[in-house]
Design a protein around this motif. Structure first.
Motif, PDB file in Angstrom:
ATOM      1  N   ALA A   1      -5.492   0.949   0.997  1.00 56.60           N
ATOM      2  CA  ALA A   1      -5.723  -0.048   0.481  1.00 56.60           C
ATOM      3  C   ALA A   1      -7.392  -0.150   0.085  1.00 56.60           C
ATOM      4  CB  ALA A   1      -5.993  -1.435   1.564  1.00 56.60           C
TER       5      ALA A   1
ATOM      6  N   VAL B   1      -1.588  -0.675  -4.781  1.00 55.17           N
ATOM      7  CA  VAL B   1      -2.005  -1.510  -3.575  1.00 55.17           C
ATOM      8  C   VAL B   1      -1.930  -2.828  -4.094  1.00 55.17           C
ATOM      9  CG1 VAL B   1      -4.112  -2.100  -2.572  1.00 55.17           C
ATOM     10  CG2 VAL B   1      -3.362   0.025  -2.676  1.00 55.17           C
TER      11      VAL B   1
ATOM     12  N   THR C   1       0.889  -1.223   0.099  1.00 59.91           N
ATOM     13  CA  THR C   1      -0.072  -0.018  -0.068  1.00 59.91           C
ATOM     14  C   THR C   1       1.050   1.364  -0.093  1.00 59.91           C
ATOM     15  OG1 THR C   1       0.127  -0.063   2.414  1.00 59.91           O
ATOM     16  CG2 THR C   1      -1.841  -1.110   1.278  1.00 59.91           C
TER      17      THR C   1
END
Length: 236
Positions: free
Chosen positions: A96, A124, A13
């Motif tokens: 995320a 992500v 992330t």
């Protein structure tokens, strides 16, 4: 599984902001040659994130390679920020997304408004029952491009315009088997190459990041962000 454990098995992330001047497209920037980390700048960056309500504490500094994927609920409130001259790099679990929440795209758009002169790349990856991946890219002169999907990707936006905006030639700088009109050719390797192009040739992965230092912060989340993070990271 303990209620304190996240159910995502592995993750990435990240958000990177690169400020001008940019090198010519196709050049490689060696991460170890970037300026030293600026912890005061890192504090300003973490406070600018729309995913952060407040900084609870500063946890010190450590090598970027030692920032691991969240394993517990408490890890979800840890944000790492590296500031190396004209490069800002954020490792942030709240980015995320899972096709329902638009956290990464929202933050890219938020930071692009704060820094319209900069190039931004976000990525992500979530290893759950299936693999979810997302790249969000933008540069001055181009709108946001999102490439995302479960075990495959769809493109939302104009990748060709983005490449033109950064002065890149597709055939010269991306693998020959990449077809911007065919999402099936945009695997994670091709997307990583594309993100590197947008960043001006900067690679932020092993072994290129061995000497990069980041500041680590414990943060408090806005209520809505905290709820969405629970839905993404902790599932029944």
């Amino acid at each position: 599984m303990s209620e304190n454990r996240v159910t995502v098995r592995d993750s990435r992330t990240e958000l990177t902001i690169v400020f001008p001047p940019f090198p010519p497209a196709g050049e490689t920037v060696v991460a170890s040659m970037l300026p030293p980390h600026d912890p005061a700048h890192a504090r300003r960056v973490v406070e600018s994130l729309s995913t952060v309500a407040a900084v609870v504490s500063e946890q010190g500094e450590l090598p970027r390679r030692d920032v691991f994927a969240p394993q517990t609920r408490a890890d979800l409130d840890i944000v790492a920020v590296g500031c190396w001259g004209g490069v800002v790099h954020v490792i942030e679990p709240a980015l995320a997304t899972d096709a329902i929440h638009d956290a990464l795209e929202d933050e890219v758009r938020h930071q692009a408004k704060l820094h319209p002169q900069a190039r931004l790349t976000g990525s992500v990856f979530l290893d759950m029952v299936a693999d979810w991946s997302q790249y969000v890219l933008t540069a001055p002169g181009a709108d946001v491009v999102t490439v995302e999907g479960w075990d495959g990707v769809e493109v939302d936006g104009d990748l060709a315009t983005l490449l033109t905006a950064i002065g890149a030639d597709l055939q010269a700088h991306l693998p020959e088997d990449v077809d911007l009109d065919d999402p099936d050719t945009l695997d994670d390797f091709a997307l990583s190459d594309l993100a590197t192009l947008v960043r001006g040739g900067l690679k932020l992965c092993y072994p290129h990041d061995q000497d990069l230092i980041v500041s680590v912060f414990q943060v408090r989340r806005p209520e809505t962000i905290a709820s969405e993070m629970t839905e993404v990271w902790i599932r029944d």
